[in-house]
Design a protein around this motif. Structure first.
Motif, mmCIF file in Angstrom:
data_model
loop_
_atom_site.group_PDB
_atom_site.id
_atom_site.type_symbol
_atom_site.label_atom_id
_atom_site.label_comp_id
_atom_site.label_asym_id
_atom_site.label_seq_id
_atom_site.Cartn_x
_atom_site.Cartn_y
_atom_site.Cartn_z
ATOM 1 N N CYS C 13 0.853 -1.206 0.000
ATOM 2 C CA CYS C 13 0.000 0.000 0.000
ATOM 3 C C CYS C 13 0.881 1.246 0.000
ATOM 4 O O CYS C 13 0.628 2.213 -0.696
ATOM 5 C CB CYS C 13 -0.872 -0.077 1.253
ATOM 6 S SG CYS C 13 -1.547 1.446 1.831
ATOM 7 N N CYS C 40 -4.377 0.299 -1.246
ATOM 8 C CA CYS C 40 -4.687 0.373 0.190
ATOM 9 C C CYS C 40 -6.194 0.241 0.342
ATOM 10 O O CYS C 40 -6.936 1.209 0.067
ATOM 11 C CB CYS C 40 -4.289 1.721 0.789
ATOM 12 S SG CYS C 40 -2.593 2.177 0.511
ATOM 13 N N ARG C 41 -6.625 -0.958 0.709
ATOM 14 C CA ARG C 41 -8.063 -1.153 0.831
ATOM 15 C C ARG C 41 -8.651 -0.112 1.781
ATOM 16 O O ARG C 41 -8.079 0.117 2.865
ATOM 17 C CB ARG C 41 -8.379 -2.572 1.353
ATOM 18 C CG ARG C 41 -9.243 -3.346 0.343
ATOM 19 C CD ARG C 41 -9.451 -4.796 0.718
ATOM 20 N NE ARG C 41 -8.204 -5.531 0.854
ATOM 21 C CZ ARG C 41 -7.949 -6.340 1.914
ATOM 22 N NH1 ARG C 41 -8.834 -6.457 2.881
ATOM 23 N NH2 ARG C 41 -6.808 -6.977 2.008
ATOM 24 N N LEU C 43 -8.872 3.069 1.054
ATOM 25 C CA LEU C 43 -8.352 4.418 0.712
ATOM 26 C C LEU C 43 -8.791 4.829 -0.682
ATOM 27 O O LEU C 43 -8.566 5.941 -1.098
ATOM 28 C CB LEU C 43 -6.813 4.377 0.730
ATOM 29 C CG LEU C 43 -6.118 4.922 1.998
ATOM 30 C CD1 LEU C 43 -4.602 4.969 1.774
ATOM 31 C CD2 LEU C 43 -6.627 6.330 2.333
#
Lengths: 177, 308, 308
Positions: C13, C40-41, C43
């Motif tokens: 990320c 970035c999960r 984001l």
């Protein structure tokens, strides 16, 4: 006989009391290592690592059979035994991370292996369905793409292991008189 | 003068055979020295006059023909009472006596059965130190090892005593904590083997606890005859359910007053019935709640003088 | 179930890059933190607000677009004066601050040139112990080794000082006795390397002789003002041609009388001109006849009172 019925059995109670103490010891050693990681790498709060944790995808060892309702003692014991075995391997990443605390990490691995085989032995003594694990299940050591990821990985393994032990401890205490 | 010995495995000019290089003390020893004149340069044709020496003493053998050009001398020592000796075979050659063969003999006994095996687990390094009585000396090189097995692993060597001692320490990695183990001593030498009784134990049940620490002692409240002690267990037993005892007495009084059944980790304990204005000595010890295993040593004494 | 980690080196990320993880003390440090929102999960879409901390202090970076969905913050620390620090990259996410990257920076100096290298050969184990001045501390992990080479063998590591010490001992098996060797100290760290002057020596020429022993002192014959001393060299120098000295004085007299040029292994030496009825202290020392190498220590003093 299902495990729950054996709660009155004296040997079973002795097994539970001994391994409750053992679990407390292991939890204390994991906490000591968590303090080392905090002091050494300034990684102390899990809530600061939620984002990067998704990168690492370190899964927890589920102990759903050990949670109430639907507490299933035999299945819970199997899950605890399997989980201990998994953490025995995962701790290798922590060993690499903390060479100056190798003694404490190796003790933790030995304790995890001993507790796992104590449970396995007790299940065999009680004639419960058992799945025997290959003695050495060392998958390839995880490759971290940075020192930071390795440090976070070590932090998360210990945090997950502490939660795992807490659940296992409550399950054993639930059966103990 | 060089000893006429032939290199390599082919039989040389002479060789000594013994019934057994290791014999029970006091038993008979038989030996034979065969001299093959054809292979002893300078001895061809002449009869080899063979003689024997036990260390530095001459001993008599009986010489005869061993067929062909081989002379054989047989020797019997009816009662071999030395624990160790060199048996030399000599031949007369050119007016000199030549050493042509040697047998080294040892004597002793089979190993005695080790006894009184006991073990203690050290909680700082989790090493299991075991001690035993070796029994009578076998007078022979004897290998002694401590064996241990668990229900899930075959017997392995737990540790090997060093320098002839009768104790050694099994490292943590060979222990099965909170599980059942079997531990025994195995001794073996050339004349036999012996094993001690097998000890069945959980290493934790022979843990040597470190004593608790008495933190502070205060009167409670000023006008009563009680004191409150604050105490804490050693870190190495923080995870254990403990059973502790307290004892106290005035310094000059030989008898201790004992307070038993103090349960718990760290906390406070109260003693009443104390004399006023009197100096008291206090000590505490603990052991595991399961009443298994040993008491810790008594803690360091702490003194407190009760108020007037 | 197990630790399932992203294998291989794909970037996560976020990542922190620094010009160099080790810099000269006081010089500038540049770093950049790249946040790839897509990876970035949680984001996705939003702009990542990046911030920096040097150990526990907030430091300001300058944030801009790094192309695509990557946000980049650049940071310059004009004068980095800590020997060691952690540079953290943070991102705000769901109302919390997240640690997403780290760079560990060290600062110091290239190693100083080791100086004053000297060696002594111990005649009991033939180990060559060398000492040197390390020079100023480089503040960085620095590896220091003693190198040695002979005319017939390439340079090898003779020994490695332990625990930051400035001495170590080259074992006998790496020495070329009675031959020419070169010995020097090599220090290296992330900012450079340094070598001491090279010492060319024959280990035997720096042998530390053990002192001779004064066996006995007698008057010779009763009526003269001379005494004869019987002395012997230490066994470890029995094979050497030695050059020895004797000194003597009455205990209260500060000045020694020195007798030089005593040659030989063991034997006797004579001193004359002594006062009658006076207690004298005698000592002796030796060194190799080739006048190379060090004197031994003075022998243990021996006293003798001359006759009346």
């Amino acid at each position: 006989a299902p495990l729950a019925e054996l709660s009155g059995d004296q040997d079973f109670q002795l097994f539970l009391h001994k391994n409750l103490e053992f679990t407390r010891k292991i939890k204390g050693d994991v906490a000591a290592l968590q303090r080392v990681v905090c002091d050494t790498f300034q990684l102390c709060k899990e809530e600061e690592l939620l984002l990067v944790q998704q990168d690492l995808r370190i899964t927890q060892v589920a102990l759903e059979q050990c949670h109430r309702p639907g507490f299933q003692a035999e299945a819970c014991f199997s899950q605890i035994r399997d989980g201990l075995h998994a953490y025995h391997s995962s701790l290798a990443a922590v060993l690499e991370l903390l060479p100056s605390h190798a003694g404490l990490v190796e003790t933790l691995q030995l304790d995890a292996a001993n507790l796992s085989s104590n449970i396995q032995q007790q299940m065999e003594d009680l004639g419960l369905a058992t799945v025997t694990f290959p003695a050495e299940d060392r998958g390839p050591l995880p490759a971290f793409s940075s020192r930071f990821q390795h440090q976070v990985g070590g932090f998360l393994i210990l945090a997950n292991f502490q939660r795992f032990l807490e659940t296992a401890y409550r399950a054993l205490r639930h059966l103990a008189r | 003068l060089l000893l006429l010995l032939r290199l390599g495995g082919t039989l040389g000019c002479a060789s000594v055979e013994v019934g057994s290089p290791v014999v029970p003390l006091g038993s008979a020893v038989t030996a034979s020295c065969s001299v093959r004149s054809r292979l002893c340069r300078g001895l061809q044709g002449g009869r080899a006059r063979i003689s024997w020496m036990l260390d530095n003493e001459t001993v008599a053998g009986s010489q005869g023909c061993g067929g062909g050009d081989t002379e054989v001398s047989n020797l019997t020592l009816p009662q071999f009472n030395r624990t160790q000796a060199k048996l030399w075979c000599w031949v007369e050659w050119n007016g000199t006596k030549q050493r042509v063969g040697l047998a080294e003999i040892r004597a002793g006994y089979p190993p005695a059965k080790p006894s009184n095996l006991s073990c203690l687990l050290n909680l700082s390094d989790y090493g299991l130190t075991c001690r035993w009585q070796p029994g009578a000396d076998s007078l022979l090189p004897t290998s002694v090892v401590l064996k241990c097995s668990t229900s899930r692993a075959p017997a392995v060597t737990g540790c090997t005593p060093q320098g002839g001692r009768s104790h050694c320490t099994v490292p943590r990695r060979l222990l099965q904590l909170y599980g059942q183990m079997e531990i025994w001593v195995a001794a073996s030498n050339a004349l036999g083997t012996a094993e001690s009784e097998r000890l069945r134990l959980d290493p934790m049940d022979v843990a040597q606890l470190e004593p608790p620490a008495l933190r502070s002692i205060q009167s409670v409240p000023p006008q009563t005859d009680c004191v409150t002690l604050a105490w804490a267990v050693a870190p190495s037993s923080a995870h254990m359910e403990l059973w502790c005892e307290l004892r106290y007495r005035p310094p000059e009084d030989p008898n201790w007053v004992l307070v038993t059944g103090i349960v718990g980790q760290a906390g406070t304990a109260q003693c009443c019935g104390l004399l006023f204005g009197t100096p008291y000595l206090f000590q505490m010890r603990c052991r595991r709640h399961s009443a298994r295993g040993h008491w810790s040593e008594w803690s360091a004494a702490r003194n407190h003088t009760t108020h007037e």
